[in-house]
Write an enzyme that holds these catalytic residues in place. Structure first.
Site, PDB file in Angstrom:
ATOM      1  CD  GLN A   1      -1.106  -0.025   3.744  1.00  0.00           C
ATOM      2  OE1 GLN A   1      -1.538  -1.138   4.038  1.00  0.00           O
ATOM      3  NE2 GLN A   1      -1.413   1.071   4.434  1.00  0.00           N
TER       4      GLN A   1
ATOM      5  CB  CYS B   1      -4.677  -1.089   5.651  1.00  0.00           C
ATOM      6  SG  CYS B   1      -5.647  -0.190   6.897  1.00  0.00           S
TER       7      CYS B   1
ATOM      8  CG  HIS C   1      -3.266  -2.807   9.599  1.00  0.00           C
ATOM      9  ND1 HIS C   1      -3.142  -1.982   8.500  1.00  0.00           N
ATOM     10  CD2 HIS C   1      -2.539  -3.929   9.293  1.00  0.00           C
ATOM     11  CE1 HIS C   1      -2.372  -2.560   7.587  1.00  0.00           C
ATOM     12  NE2 HIS C   1      -2.005  -3.739   8.045  1.00  0.00           N
TER      13      HIS C   1
ATOM     14  CG  ASN D   1       0.172  -6.413   6.662  1.00  0.00           C
ATOM     15  OD1 ASN D   1      -0.685  -5.583   6.368  1.00  0.00           O
ATOM     16  ND2 ASN D   1       1.040  -6.209   7.643  1.00  0.00           N
TER      17      ASN D   1
END
Length: 344
Positions: free
Chosen positions: A143, A149, A287, A308
């Site tokens: 990102q 996110c 997150h 992630n």
């Protein structure tokens, strides 16, 4: 004073002076070693600073982070390791501000809290699941210095359900969400957003574009209506996983990748490298990530496999294994507090 006593005191004094001299000599050596490591790190990650003052400031942060990481690993009292990564010249405050962009809605949404959970009556789930091995997970993305996110989490879950229904794995556009799913005070591109709002946008927009059609820029941009209209994948709706219920989350992840919210603000999360992460972390959700599987390690510790969006230099090639089935009902780092998945 007897000669022997004087000699003894003299020997002690000389020993102390010798130790101090060695320590003084080692300090520049340690500083020089750290500087060499910083220089190599800069080359590896292509880091260039505006001037010498900025370089000196970033070196100090780098050195402090490096020493703290080395101290953590030496202690060896956790089942995971930390490591230097591309975020090593950032303070934890800077890192959180740039990378963690999950934002809860400003107003409670009662209808979603009581929504249908289609996996409620699932009674038999596999002992382990890995949607990567089943072809439902695209490669890890990055990102960048943008708090998007939430978009990456929602897109990963959408890519998963798309593959499960069409048998085709395609990379979808996070940038379309960043540019077009903008609601003042709620979803604000690089300033943060909410995964369920992203699902709503995809439904209302009648789909989401390919990554290649609407590529990621890691910055807020003007919505490209033409590209946004070129839908490559669609979802019919989304559902919430019952709150604070890891068993319910397990049922969902056994059937598809799921968007989850976590507290990823601790130093140990910033520099996680490998192993089953056990904290420390709280429940201040900040997150958005994606649960793409679960299993247990050789010691019997159960864990979630979490994708992630910080690139492959972080964690286990972009993934983290987070301890599962802990005593707290909200799960480690609040992973069971707020999760959802798209339907198709």
């Amino acid at each position: 004073m007897a000669p022997s006593a004087l000699s003894l005191k003299l020997c002690i004094l000389l020993s102390v002076l010798g130790i101090l001299a060695c320590q003084a000599a080692s300090r520049p050596l340690a500083e020089a070693t750290a500087m060499r490591k910083h220089e190599r790190w800069m080359v590896r990650y292509g880091r260039v600073y505006a001037d010498e003052a900025e370089k000196e400031r970033r070196f100090k942060i780098f050195k402090e982070n490096m020493e703290r990481i080395e101290g953590f690993n030496r202690a060896g009292n956790r089942p995971y390791k930390l490591g230097i990564n591309e975020f090593a010249d950032q303070t934890n405050e800077e890192f959180r501000a740039a990378r963690n962009g999950y934002k809860l809605p400003s107003l409670p949404r009662v209808e979603e809290e009581t929504a249908w959970f289609k996996y409620e009556n699932v009674s038999d789930v596999p002992a382990s699941m890995d949607w990567r091995k089943k072809g439902a997970v695209t490669p890890v993305k990055d990102q960048g210095q943008c708090g998007s996110c939430w978009a990456f989490s929602a897109i990963a879950a959408t890519e998963g359900i798309t593959q499960l229904t069409t048998k085709k794995l395609i990379s979808l556009s996070e940038q379309e969400l960043v540019d077009c799913d903008v609601v003042k005070g709620e979803d604000e591109g690089c300033e943060g957003g909410y995964m369920e709002d992203a699902f709503k946008f995809i439904i209302k927009n009648k789909g989401i574009a390919l990554e290649s059609t609407y590529p990621y820029t890691a910055a807020d941009g003007k919505c490209n209506a033409k590209e946004a209209a070129s839908a490559a994948a669609r979802i019919s709706g989304f559902e919430k996983v019952p709150k604070n219920d890891e068993a319910a989350l397990l049922k969902a992840v056994a059937n598809q990748p799921v968007s989850v919210s976590i507290d990823a603000g601790d130093f140990s999360f910033q520099f996680y490298k490998s192993g089953v992460f056990t904290g420390p972390c709280g429940t201040m959700l900040d997150h958005g990530v994606t649960a793409v599987g679960y299993d247990k390690d050789a010691n019997g510790t159960k864990y979630w496999v979490v994708k992630n969006s910080w690139g492959t230099s972080w964690g286990e090639e972009g993934y983290i294994r987070m301890e599962r089935d802990i005593a707290a009902k909200h799960g480690l780092c609040g992973i069971a507090m707020d999760s959802s998945y798209p339907t198709a």
